[in-house]
Design a protein around this motif. Sequence first.
Motif, PDB file in Angstrom:
ATOM      1  N   LEU A 131      65.557 134.908  52.111  1.00  0.00           N
ATOM      2  CA  LEU A 131      66.968 135.110  51.837  1.00  0.00           C
ATOM      3  C   LEU A 131      67.377 134.377  50.567  1.00  0.00           C
ATOM      4  N   VAL A 132      68.218 135.018  49.787  1.00  0.00           N
ATOM      5  CA  VAL A 132      68.747 134.389  48.584  1.00  0.00           C
ATOM      6  C   VAL A 132      70.130 133.851  48.937  1.00  0.00           C
ATOM      7  N   VAL A 133      70.241 132.538  48.932  1.00  0.00           N
ATOM      8  CA  VAL A 133      71.525 131.902  49.204  1.00  0.00           C
ATOM      9  C   VAL A 133      71.810 130.890  48.113  1.00  0.00           C
ATOM     10  N   SER A 134      73.057 130.630  47.908  1.00  0.00           N
ATOM     11  CA  SER A 134      73.482 129.542  47.025  1.00  0.00           C
ATOM     12  C   SER A 134      74.646 128.870  47.742  1.00  0.00           C
ATOM     13  N   PRO A 135      74.328 127.958  48.664  1.00  0.00           N
ATOM     14  CA  PRO A 135      75.371 127.381  49.513  1.00  0.00           C
ATOM     15  C   PRO A 135      76.373 126.552  48.720  1.00  0.00           C
ATOM     16  N   PHE A 136      77.554 126.396  49.308  1.00  0.00           N
ATOM     17  CA  PHE A 136      78.524 125.477  48.730  1.00  0.00           C
ATOM     18  C   PHE A 136      79.248 124.743  49.838  1.00  0.00           C
ATOM     19  N   SER A 137      79.695 123.534  49.496  1.00  0.00           N
ATOM     20  CA  SER A 137      80.471 122.694  50.397  1.00  0.00           C
ATOM     21  C   SER A 137      81.746 122.299  49.677  1.00  0.00           C
ATOM     22  N   MET A 138      82.865 122.351  50.392  1.00  0.00           N
ATOM     23  CA  MET A 138      84.156 122.002  49.809  1.00  0.00           C
ATOM     24  C   MET A 138      84.726 120.793  50.550  1.00  0.00           C
ATOM     25  N   TYR A 139      85.100 119.775  49.777  1.00  0.00           N
ATOM     26  CA  TYR A 139      85.650 118.546  50.336  1.00  0.00           C
ATOM     27  C   TYR A 139      87.039 118.288  49.768  1.00  0.00           C
ATOM     28  N   LYS A 140      87.890 117.706  50.593  1.00  0.00           N
ATOM     29  CA  LYS A 140      89.220 117.271  50.163  1.00  0.00           C
ATOM     30  C   LYS A 140      89.180 115.753  50.060  1.00  0.00           C
ATOM     31  N   LEU A 141      89.770 115.201  49.007  1.00  0.00           N
ATOM     32  CA  LEU A 141      89.848 113.758  48.844  1.00  0.00           C
ATOM     33  C   LEU A 141      91.180 113.393  48.207  1.00  0.00           C
ATOM     34  N   PRO A 142      91.592 112.134  48.360  1.00  0.00           N
ATOM     35  CA  PRO A 142      92.872 111.708  47.778  1.00  0.00           C
ATOM     36  C   PRO A 142      92.865 111.845  46.255  1.00  0.00           C
ATOM     37  N   LEU A 143      94.005 112.214  45.703  1.00  0.00           N
ATOM     38  CA  LEU A 143      94.146 112.358  44.256  1.00  0.00           C
ATOM     39  C   LEU A 143      93.922 111.012  43.585  1.00  0.00           C
ATOM     40  N   SER A 144      93.162 111.023  42.496  1.00  0.00           N
ATOM     41  CA  SER A 144      92.871 109.801  41.766  1.00  0.00           C
ATOM     42  C   SER A 144      92.769 110.119  40.282  1.00  0.00           C
ATOM     43  N   ALA A 145      93.173 109.182  39.450  1.00  0.00           N
ATOM     44  CA  ALA A 145      93.045 109.331  38.003  1.00  0.00           C
ATOM     45  C   ALA A 145      91.720 108.766  37.505  1.00  0.00           C
ATOM     46  N   LYS A 146      90.944 108.181  38.411  1.00  0.00           N
ATOM     47  CA  LYS A 146      89.673 107.579  38.037  1.00  0.00           C
ATOM     48  C   LYS A 146      88.657 108.649  37.668  1.00  0.00           C
ATOM     49  N   THR A 147      87.678 108.261  36.858  1.00  0.00           N
ATOM     50  CA  THR A 147      86.596 109.140  36.451  1.00  0.00           C
ATOM     51  C   THR A 147      85.680 109.395  37.631  1.00  0.00           C
ATOM     52  N   LEU A 148      85.180 110.593  37.712  1.00  0.00           N
ATOM     53  CA  LEU A 148      84.256 110.974  38.774  1.00  0.00           C
ATOM     54  C   LEU A 148      82.836 110.961  38.229  1.00  0.00           C
ATOM     55  N   LYS A 149      81.949 110.221  38.895  1.00  0.00           N
ATOM     56  CA  LYS A 149      80.537 110.171  38.494  1.00  0.00           C
ATOM     57  C   LYS A 149      79.704 110.726  39.634  1.00  0.00           C
ATOM     58  N   ILE A 150      78.701 111.512  39.272  1.00  0.00           N
ATOM     59  CA  ILE A 150      77.820 112.133  40.252  1.00  0.00           C
ATOM     60  C   ILE A 150      76.481 111.422  40.227  1.00  0.00           C
ATOM     61  N   GLU A 151      76.045 110.954  41.369  1.00  0.00           N
ATOM     62  CA  GLU A 151      74.733 110.310  41.493  1.00  0.00           C
ATOM     63  C   GLU A 151      73.877 111.165  42.418  1.00  0.00           C
ATOM     64  N   LYS A 152      72.769 111.657  41.885  1.00  0.00           N
ATOM     65  CA  LYS A 152      71.912 112.543  42.686  1.00  0.00           C
ATOM     66  C   LYS A 152      70.778 111.795  43.322  1.00  0.00           C
TER      67      LYS A 152
END
Length: 152
Positions: A131-152
């Motif tokens: 099967l060809v899938v490309s899953p996604f997850s959606m999260y809600k979080l409090p509004l912030s002006a801070k920078t978002l960094k992604i750590e894998k």
Amino acid sequence: MVDSRMLRCAICLFLVIIQLSSCKSTAQRNSQESNDLGLELLLNENYSGFEEEQYILIKNQKELNAFYGIINRTRKPGLTPPSIDFTTEMILIWCGNSSASSFANLKLIENDEFLKIHKLDSNISKKESKLVVSPFSMYKLPLSAKTLKIEK
């Protein structure tokens, strides 16, 4: 005559049951999958339409509607965007690539300068699938002006 009518009703009932059982359900709002900083899972789905893994931060209704326009291109009927108060909340979306076999499990860490999103390893074993899938997850979080960094 009564037996043939009963047989037709049984066949119709059987077909309706099969049709209802084949409907795909959506994982919505699982309160057990939130953490102390307010990262709350809203949705897990199997097909986003994105070919590469990416993180999308949405801070207004126009951007959310545009994202739903992309994922609903191949869905009939399409998914309905959630109701979000963008004055106090924002949306983080993880889109997996076609080799992803499970949804993202994200952890939010906040410090004085930025918000760090850490993608946790999944306990789900990868299955060989055609099967060809490309899953996604959606999260809600409090509004912030801070920078978002992604750590894998």
